[in-house]
Design a protein around this motif. Structure first.
Motif, short mmCIF file in Angstrom:
data_model
loop_
_atom_site.label_atom_id
_atom_site.label_comp_id
_atom_site.label_asym_id
_atom_site.label_seq_id
_atom_site.Cartn_x
_atom_site.Cartn_y
_atom_site.Cartn_z
N LEU A 257 -8.71 43.19 -8.64
CA LEU A 257 -7.25 42.79 -8.84
C LEU A 257 -6.86 41.29 -8.46
N THR A 289 2.37 45.83 -16.60
CA THR A 289 1.63 45.85 -15.37
C THR A 289 1.12 44.41 -14.90
N HIS A 293 2.09 43.43 -10.87
CA HIS A 293 0.97 43.16 -9.98
C HIS A 293 1.08 41.49 -9.45
N THR A 297 1.71 39.96 -6.07
CA THR A 297 0.67 39.32 -5.31
C THR A 297 1.14 37.59 -5.13
#
Length: 318
Positions: A257, A289, A293, A297
């Motif tokens: 990721l 998505t 994320h 992050t």
């Protein structure tokens, strides 16, 4: 964040001090955006390990800096100098972003800047920091903690990670990667990675995952699973997980990721591809998505990140 001040005094660790100066004092080749103005601030003469230096300015200059860097403090059993503690506190109150490297966290804690905050320092001194400053939420397991206006790093190499993180915040990942290449260090290790890996990291080519990492990087646009990685590495998924943590300090999926997010940052900085295209190129599948994320992050949505960094990355090399 143009001006950077290094807060130094007798007893500072020369490695962290020199490391910070190397990162911030000179722009990497080809970077045309305005770089940092660095000032070394401290008493008239400072002894740091084997070296003696004469700072450019007194500690009162810290309150005029955009970013204050506090290198490691050698004697954690002794209280940091009061004038240093007061100057760091005054700089933060004046609006400076303050970052400590290694045991420099003891200076920030003495100044009260870590009260009620999550922070870290070298793993060998985290228990001492927690016992001496019970209001600090000490995390012994991470490379660095970004608390916005107050940042702390673990020891030695993690100090480089935090300095490059600051460059990434100010100039974008493409410039930070260029700086990392000049310094011959990895371009990014996430702050949440373990600072202490119980088994030594093998030399390149001497461990079963050596060929797996580039294989993954070349296939970030594909929906890879742990089973896919294990099959490529010719080991079970459980064995892969153990190997991965021993080598990287994190899990296969978390590492994957992180690589997807970093690739997304580069595409947002250097191309005009739409969010859907960036999501596809990084294996995120959908824009929804990617946004979820990326926001979790990086701290901002992809669109906002592009508005901040795209024009800087697009500037031609000078």
């Amino acid at each position: 964040m143009r001006s950077v001040a290094l807060a130094v005094t007798d007893g500072m660790l020369h490695f962290e001090m020199a490391l910070a100066y190397e990162v911030f004092a000179s722009a990497p080749a080809g970077v045309t955006a305005p770089w940092y103005d660095v000032a070394v601030c401290g008493p008239a003469a400072v002894r740091a390990g084997l070296f003696r230096l004469e700072p450019d300015h007194g500690l009162d200059r810290l309150r005029h800096a955009d970013t204050v860097i506090v290198p490691g403090w050698a004697d954690v059993d002794a209280a940091p100098p009061a004038d240093l503690v007061d100057a760091v506190r005054a700089a933060h109150e004046a609006g400076a972003r303050v970052a400590s490297l290694c045991t420099g966290a003891f200076v920030l804690a003495a100044a009260g800047l870590l009260d009620g905050r999550r922070a870290t320092t070298h793993w060998a001194h985290t228990e001492v920091l927690a016992a001496r400053h019970p209001l600090v939420d000490v995390d012994p397991d991470v490379l660095y903690v970004d608390g916005g206006s107050v940042l702390t790093s673990a020891g030695k190499a993690a100090a480089m990670d935090l300095c490059l993180h600051l460059v990434r915040l100010d100039h974008g990942s493409a410039v930070a990667n260029t700086a990392a290449r000049r310094l011959v260090v990895p371009p990014h290790r996430d702050g949440g990675q373990a600072q202490f890996v119980p088994t030594p990291v093998p030399d390149p080519g001497d461990h079963p995952l050596a060929a797996l990492f580039p294989w993954i990087i070349e296939r970030l646009d594909q929906p890879l699973t742990v089973e896919d990685l294990a099959r490529q590495a010719r080991m079970s998924s459980r064995h892969l997980g153990r190997r991965f943590r021993a080598v990287t300090g994190t899990t296969p999926l978390q590492w994957l990721l992180t690589q997807r997010i970093r690739h997304a940052q580069e595409l947002l900085e250097t191309t005009d591809d739409g969010i859907d295209a960036v999501a596809a190129a990084t294996g995120m599948g959908t824009a929804t998505t990617l946004r979820r994320h990326f926001n979790r992050t990086v701290g901002v949505p992809p669109d906002a990140y592009r508005r901040t960094f795209h024009s800087r990355a697009a500037e031609p090399p000078g």
